[in-house]
Scaffold this motif. Structure first.
Motif, PDB file in Angstrom:
ATOM      1  N   ASP A 139       0.740  -1.398   0.011  1.00  0.00           N
ATOM      2  CA  ASP A 139      -0.034   0.038  -0.101  1.00  0.00           C
ATOM      3  C   ASP A 139       0.890   1.486  -0.009  1.00  0.00           C
ATOM      4  O   ASP A 139       1.942   1.276   0.769  1.00  0.00           O
ATOM      5  CB  ASP A 139      -0.873   0.153   1.216  1.00  0.00           C
ATOM      6  CG  ASP A 139      -2.035  -0.974   1.292  1.00  0.00           C
ATOM      7  OD1 ASP A 139      -2.482  -1.281   0.226  1.00  0.00           O
ATOM      8  OD2 ASP A 139      -2.137  -1.346   2.278  1.00  0.00           O
ATOM      9  N   GLU A 140       0.460   2.410  -0.788  1.00  0.00           N
ATOM     10  CA  GLU A 140       1.279   3.735  -0.536  1.00  0.00           C
ATOM     11  C   GLU A 140       0.699   4.030   0.706  1.00  0.00           C
ATOM     12  O   GLU A 140      -0.466   4.473   0.996  1.00  0.00           O
ATOM     13  CB  GLU A 140       0.889   4.259  -1.754  1.00  0.00           C
ATOM     14  CG  GLU A 140       1.677   5.781  -1.674  1.00  0.00           C
ATOM     15  CD  GLU A 140       1.608   6.561  -3.032  1.00  0.00           C
ATOM     16  OE1 GLU A 140       2.027   7.686  -3.182  1.00  0.00           O
ATOM     17  OE2 GLU A 140       1.092   5.965  -3.991  1.00  0.00           O
ATOM     18  N   VAL A 141       1.659   4.584   1.427  1.00  0.00           N
ATOM     19  CA  VAL A 141       1.420   5.344   2.916  1.00  0.00           C
ATOM     20  C   VAL A 141       1.913   6.857   2.990  1.00  0.00           C
ATOM     21  O   VAL A 141       2.907   7.143   1.787  1.00  0.00           O
ATOM     22  CB  VAL A 141       2.028   4.713   4.050  1.00  0.00           C
ATOM     23  CG1 VAL A 141       1.258   3.308   4.164  1.00  0.00           C
ATOM     24  CG2 VAL A 141       3.207   4.558   3.942  1.00  0.00           C
ATOM     25  N   LYS A 142       1.497   7.854   3.488  1.00  0.00           N
ATOM     26  CA  LYS A 142       2.151   9.135   3.597  1.00  0.00           C
ATOM     27  C   LYS A 142       3.480   8.844   4.639  1.00  0.00           C
ATOM     28  O   LYS A 142       3.232   8.131   5.592  1.00  0.00           O
ATOM     29  CB  LYS A 142       1.161   9.971   4.260  1.00  0.00           C
ATOM     30  CG  LYS A 142      -0.215  10.291   3.075  1.00  0.00           C
ATOM     31  CD  LYS A 142      -1.024  11.196   3.781  1.00  0.00           C
ATOM     32  CE  LYS A 142      -2.044  11.340   2.829  1.00  0.00           C
ATOM     33  NZ  LYS A 142      -3.489  12.096   3.490  1.00  0.00           N
ATOM     34  N   PHE A 143       3.989   9.874   4.390  1.00  0.00           N
ATOM     35  CA  PHE A 143       5.573   9.935   5.383  1.00  0.00           C
ATOM     36  C   PHE A 143       5.078   9.845   6.982  1.00  0.00           C
ATOM     37  O   PHE A 143       5.626   9.242   7.656  1.00  0.00           O
ATOM     38  CB  PHE A 143       6.413  11.211   4.930  1.00  0.00           C
ATOM     39  CG  PHE A 143       7.532  11.116   5.839  1.00  0.00           C
ATOM     40  CD1 PHE A 143       8.522  10.328   5.400  1.00  0.00           C
ATOM     41  CD2 PHE A 143       7.710  11.694   6.934  1.00  0.00           C
ATOM     42  CE1 PHE A 143       9.784  10.500   6.207  1.00  0.00           C
ATOM     43  CE2 PHE A 143       8.958  11.959   7.824  1.00  0.00           C
ATOM     44  CZ  PHE A 143       9.928  11.119   7.324  1.00  0.00           C
ATOM     45  N   ASP A 144       4.030  10.509   7.392  1.00  0.00           N
ATOM     46  CA  ASP A 144       3.558  10.868   8.508  1.00  0.00           C
ATOM     47  C   ASP A 144       2.963   9.418   9.131  1.00  0.00           C
ATOM     48  O   ASP A 144       2.957   9.437  10.455  1.00  0.00           O
ATOM     49  CB  ASP A 144       2.315  11.790   8.572  1.00  0.00           C
ATOM     50  CG  ASP A 144       2.734  13.291   8.251  1.00  0.00           C
ATOM     51  OD1 ASP A 144       4.123  13.488   8.316  1.00  0.00           O
ATOM     52  OD2 ASP A 144       2.174  14.080   7.936  1.00  0.00           O
ATOM     53  N   GLU A 145       2.591   8.433   8.319  1.00  0.00           N
ATOM     54  CA  GLU A 145       2.117   7.180   8.802  1.00  0.00           C
ATOM     55  C   GLU A 145       3.056   6.186   8.998  1.00  0.00           C
ATOM     56  O   GLU A 145       2.929   5.061   9.591  1.00  0.00           O
ATOM     57  CB  GLU A 145       1.012   6.683   7.346  1.00  0.00           C
ATOM     58  CG  GLU A 145      -0.144   7.445   7.638  1.00  0.00           C
ATOM     59  CD  GLU A 145      -0.866   7.122   6.346  1.00  0.00           C
ATOM     60  OE1 GLU A 145      -0.815   6.224   5.472  1.00  0.00           O
ATOM     61  OE2 GLU A 145      -2.060   7.755   6.113  1.00  0.00           O
ATOM     62  N   LEU A 146       4.352   6.733   8.590  1.00  0.00           N
ATOM     63  CA  LEU A 146       5.542   5.809   9.057  1.00  0.00           C
ATOM     64  C   LEU A 146       5.966   5.723  10.421  1.00  0.00           C
ATOM     65  O   LEU A 146       5.688   6.805  11.039  1.00  0.00           O
ATOM     66  CB  LEU A 146       6.910   6.106   8.243  1.00  0.00           C
ATOM     67  CG  LEU A 146       6.799   6.198   6.613  1.00  0.00           C
ATOM     68  CD1 LEU A 146       8.004   6.795   6.112  1.00  0.00           C
ATOM     69  CD2 LEU A 146       6.564   4.717   6.092  1.00  0.00           C
ATOM     70  N   PRO A 147       6.577   4.383  11.046  1.00  0.00           N
ATOM     71  CA  PRO A 147       6.829   4.412  12.315  1.00  0.00           C
ATOM     72  C   PRO A 147       8.135   5.508  12.523  1.00  0.00           C
ATOM     73  O   PRO A 147       8.783   5.644  11.617  1.00  0.00           O
ATOM     74  CB  PRO A 147       7.267   2.997  12.516  1.00  0.00           C
ATOM     75  CG  PRO A 147       6.655   2.299  11.411  1.00  0.00           C
ATOM     76  CD  PRO A 147       6.474   3.098  10.193  1.00  0.00           C
ATOM     77  N   ALA A 148       7.991   5.887  13.662  1.00  0.00           N
ATOM     78  CA  ALA A 148       9.161   6.970  14.119  1.00  0.00           C
ATOM     79  C   ALA A 148      10.425   6.699  13.517  1.00  0.00           C
ATOM     80  O   ALA A 148      11.346   7.614  13.121  1.00  0.00           O
ATOM     81  CB  ALA A 148       9.126   7.387  15.366  1.00  0.00           C
ATOM     82  N   LYS A 149      10.906   5.263  13.942  1.00  0.00           N
ATOM     83  CA  LYS A 149      12.162   5.074  13.359  1.00  0.00           C
ATOM     84  C   LYS A 149      12.415   5.041  12.035  1.00  0.00           C
ATOM     85  O   LYS A 149      13.452   5.323  12.037  1.00  0.00           O
ATOM     86  CB  LYS A 149      12.568   3.461  14.079  1.00  0.00           C
ATOM     87  CG  LYS A 149      12.885   3.811  15.457  1.00  0.00           C
ATOM     88  CD  LYS A 149      13.903   2.549  15.995  1.00  0.00           C
ATOM     89  CE  LYS A 149      14.044   2.822  17.533  1.00  0.00           C
ATOM     90  NZ  LYS A 149      15.299   2.235  17.747  1.00  0.00           N
TER      91      LYS A 149
END
Length: 120
Positions: free
Chosen positions: A103-113
């Motif tokens: 799935d394509e996700v937004k940068f903000d949806e990535l885990p912090a690490k």
């Protein structure tokens, strides 16, 4: 007679519930590990000729991916279209290297690490 109708009704409800599960659950994503990648290049195009003579294309990517803890692993996967450059993707992986879906996700949806690693 009531028991027969109740039995048929219960079987019908079970059948409908089964159909709903089959239509809504994506088994390619169920119980899979999540890895995240940043698409920076076009995929390598491979063409396949079907028995009907139609030519199909797939786009292959071999890029570093990160799990939610920041562990890096190189994954190879294909897509039916050339993925958008500068896109962030969530890959669903089984058996450590087999990508079953994405799935394509937004940068903000990535885990912090993962965000920290991809900023570099």
């Amino acid at each position: 007679m009531k028991k027969v109708f109740l039995g048929i009704g219960a079987l019908f409800l079970l059948f409908v519930a089964g159909l709903v599960v089959l239509m809504t659950v994506d088994f390619n994503r169920l119980n899979k590990e999540a890895y995240y990648v940043h698409i920076t290049t076009d995929g390598e195009v491979k063409e396949y000729k079907l028995d009907s003579g139609e030519i199909m294309k797939s786009y292959w990517y071999e890029i570093p991916a990160y799990d939610e803890n920041g562990k890096e692993q190189t994954l190879k996967f294909s897509a039916q279209k050339n993925l958008r450059q500068d896109a962030y993707m969530k890959l669903y992986v089984k058996k450590e290297t087999e990508v079953t879906s994405y799935d394509e996700v937004k940068f903000d949806e990535l885990p912090a690490k993962v965000q920290e690693l991809m900023k570099k």
